[in-house]
Design an enzyme around this catalytic site. Structure first.
Site, PDB file in Angstrom:
ATOM      1  N   ARG A 182       0.986  -1.208  -0.047  1.00  0.00           N
ATOM      2  CA  ARG A 182       0.224  -0.647  -0.364  1.00  0.00           C
ATOM      3  C   ARG A 182       1.110   1.412  -0.535  1.00  0.00           C
ATOM      4  O   ARG A 182       1.973   2.174   0.383  1.00  0.00           O
ATOM      5  CB  ARG A 182      -0.903   0.316   1.804  1.00  0.00           C
ATOM      6  CG  ARG A 182      -2.046  -1.348   1.288  1.00  0.00           C
ATOM      7  CD  ARG A 182      -2.792  -1.060   0.330  1.00  0.00           C
ATOM      8  NE  ARG A 182      -4.337  -0.139  -0.058  1.00  0.00           N
ATOM      9  CZ  ARG A 182      -4.561   0.186   1.039  1.00  0.00           C
ATOM     10  NH1 ARG A 182      -4.805  -0.728   1.665  1.00  0.00           N
ATOM     11  NH2 ARG A 182      -5.562   1.316   0.765  1.00  0.00           N
TER      12      ARG A 182
ATOM     13  N   GLU B 103      -2.174   7.752  -3.870  1.00  0.00           N
ATOM     14  CA  GLU B 103      -2.646   7.947  -5.077  1.00  0.00           C
ATOM     15  C   GLU B 103      -3.981   8.479  -5.816  1.00  0.00           C
ATOM     16  O   GLU B 103      -5.247   8.238  -5.121  1.00  0.00           O
ATOM     17  CB  GLU B 103      -3.132   6.065  -4.987  1.00  0.00           C
ATOM     18  CG  GLU B 103      -2.876   6.018  -6.376  1.00  0.00           C
ATOM     19  CD  GLU B 103      -2.268   3.630  -6.309  1.00  0.00           C
ATOM     20  OE1 GLU B 103      -3.863   3.301  -6.987  1.00  0.00           O
ATOM     21  OE2 GLU B 103      -2.278   3.635  -5.537  1.00  0.00           O
TER      22      GLU B 103
ATOM     23  N   HIS C 247      -0.696   0.316 -10.232  1.00  0.00           N
ATOM     24  CA  HIS C 247      -1.303  -0.317  -9.462  1.00  0.00           C
ATOM     25  C   HIS C 247      -1.578  -1.573 -10.083  1.00  0.00           C
ATOM     26  O   HIS C 247      -3.138  -1.426 -10.183  1.00  0.00           O
ATOM     27  CB  HIS C 247      -2.547   0.813  -9.179  1.00  0.00           C
ATOM     28  CG  HIS C 247      -3.042  -0.044  -7.603  1.00  0.00           C
ATOM     29  ND1 HIS C 247      -3.658   0.193  -7.082  1.00  0.00           N
ATOM     30  CD2 HIS C 247      -2.455  -1.513  -7.064  1.00  0.00           C
ATOM     31  CE1 HIS C 247      -3.814   0.084  -5.932  1.00  0.00           C
ATOM     32  NE2 HIS C 247      -3.190  -1.585  -5.638  1.00  0.00           N
TER      33      HIS C 247
END
Length: 321
Positions: free
Chosen positions: A239, A268, A286
């Site tokens: 993460r 993000e 991602h």
């Protein structure tokens, strides 16, 4: 027919069973596309089932504003965007997609590592820009993985899968987790448990596979980066907020570590501008779980959970709450 809201387009093969039996509404809710609380409420106010993404803010306010909601099926393994206590108080079932993306993420971790260690993005740009004139003895020298130490932060399913792949490359594996892994997992991964300080100081590659929580937020900060080898590489497919990106940029600029490869970001989809300026950084949008097989199965898992709740089944697959 129940009203099912999906907050992002999913592989149709995974949600076909929902379309056959219920009223399915697919939106595009994310950053800059109505993915804030108000946008989510507007989309899901009448929904009985919601298939959500990691960037959907399922706060207590959103949950309370959806009075018909019976199930939230998260299209992800992580679920820190969901107020689980608010869902529990309302009797809403919450599910996620554990296990399904283990191999895809482990493969992608090694794709990032190899790209960074062998300087593949730099090499590709070198060729595309027309600078390749002849074979050179000192051009873009990288790092071999054999006999290097891989430090895994979080030896869960994905971390263990990465460790097993590392063995095929002749790497040594150490790991640190909040709780020591089962001895069987350690043996299968040939991974040795060490303190976090020892992992940082001795690893040639540090790969992050821990969940995001208050303990892991900015786990890799200026202090942690200062403990790493100047030749070390950092990989993050966990993460984004596990890494303090400002501290990482400073460490890279100062040569305190040799490079980083990131698939996730602190804010993000925003990427720290300093990362974009550096050559020894590999950046991906991602993509760790982005295979046809994995993304389709994730959709199928959400569909199975939603149907189990709507059908009144006692056993709900992949249940968190």
């Amino acid at each position: 027919m129940a009203r099912i809201v999906i907050t992002r387009a999913l592989p149709e093969a995974g949600i076909a069973a929902l379309r056959r039996r219920h009223e399915v509404h697919v939106h595009d809710l994310g950053p800059h596309t109505g993915g804030d609380e108000d946008g989510l409420i507007a989309a899901a106010r009448e929904a009985e089932a919601l298939i959500s993404m990691l960037d959907n803010p399922l706060t207590a306010r959103v949950i309370e504003a959806c009075p018909r909601l019976r199930v939230i099926a998260q299209y992800a393994v992580g679920y820190d965007n969901i107020d689980l206590e608010a869902a529990r108080a309302r009797g809403i079932v919450v599910t996620h997609t554990p296990g399904v993306l283990t191999d895809a993420t482990a493969d992608f971790t090694f794709a990032l590592l190899l790209a960074l260690a062998r300087r593949l993005p730099e090499a590709e740009r070198y060729v595309r820009e027309g600078r390749f004139r002849r074979w050179e003895t000192m051009l873009l020298l990288g790092m071999e993985l054999r006999d290097k130490t891989l430090g895994i932060v979080g030896l869960g399913r994905i971390g263990a899968a990465v460790a097993r792949r590392a063995l095929a490359f002749g790497m040594r594996v150490v790991y640190h987790s909040r709780h020591r892994a089962n001895p069987t997992v350690e043996r299968m991964a040939a991974a040795r448990y060490v303190s976090m300080d020892e992992l940082l100081a001795t690893s040639d590659v540090v790969s992050l596979h821990c969940p995001l929580n208050e303990q892991s937020r900015h786990l890799i900060d200026a202090r942690a980066l200062a403990k790493m080898k100047p030749t070390a590489l950092l990989i993050n497919t966990a993460r984004g907020p596990v890494v303090d990106e400002a501290a990482l940029v400073e460490a890279l600029r100062a040569g305190r570590i040799a490079g980083a490869a990131l698939d996730v970001y602190e804010r993000e989809p925003e990427v720290h501008p300093g990362l974009l300026e550096l050559d020894r950084v590999v950046l991906a949008p991602h993509l760790a779980s982005a295979t046809v097989e994995t993304r389709t199965e994730m959709a199928s898992m959400c569909a199975r959970a939603v149907l189990a709740v709507l059908d009144g089944e006692e056993k709900i697959p992949y249940r968190l709450v």
